[in-house]
Scaffold this motif. Sequence first.
Motif: not given
Length: 309
Positions: A48, A52, A294, A297-298, A301-302, A304-305
């Motif tokens: 991560t 990011d 933080k 969220k990262a 986000k990972l 989701g990708k």
Amino acid sequence: MEFRNETRVTQFILLGISSDPDLQIIFFVLFLVIYLLTVGGNLLIIVTIYVDSQLHSPMYLFLSNLSALDVGVSTVVVPKYVINFVSQIKTISFNDCIAQMFFYHFFEGSECLLLVLMAYDRYVAICNPLRYTTIMNSQACLLLLVSIWVGGLVHGFGQAFPAVQLPYCGPNEIDHFFCDTHPLSVLACSSTFINEITDMINSGVLALGSFLVLFISYVYIISTVLKIRSSEGRRKAFSTCASHLMVVALSFCPLVFIYMRPPVTFAGDKLVSVFYTVVTPWLNPFIYTLRNEKMKKAIMKLGGKMRMN
């Protein structure tokens, strides 16, 4: 010398925590699950932070190194221990035993120094925020990281080298679940006084030096945070430091109990050793991710990708 060479022990038997077959099955499942979670959780943090770009800062760089060291500590000890639960032969060769001791102290020593470095990073960020980017520039961070890995290397060598010099003529049963300095030294067939003093000095300099820097750093950090007028600002500063302090307590307290004392065996030594070799590396990812918005969220986000791909 010829007699010692002829009778030198070539392998050891690790007695582990329990010889009860039912408990061994339970421990096998428990420690295997914890190990897999430890490796998975710490690797997730490393990936991560690498992926990011918003996490490409000194604090998260140090956090990724902490995760790598946690994987190292756990991998050096746990897989062999888990295999022994279901194996009839619970032996480890002399060379593998020394290697395990060296790499364990290498990773653990590096982690202690890294926690000090992370405290210094927080000190600069909170007490000298305007100079933070100048002091903690990329070159300085790289140099500091190299120094803590080299420091761990020196510590590991300082623990393993004296053990190699001792003669082991039998018995060969180590009353522990991994090769460590004291459980191994009690099997030596010569005086270990010098080795015990060397081990205490080696561990003492590392532990006391680290504790002193940590203590001074947090005295300045806390005094600075208390001066912040905004309650939200104080909350954020304390929240960032709280995660680090929890990891410091989980790491240093068991290590001080085991290594900062004369070589006397207590009934709870194995349980304490399980805590800092198995439980702490497993808990660290949860401590840093659950308390860090933080990071959460990262990671989301990972995730989701990865689902989109």
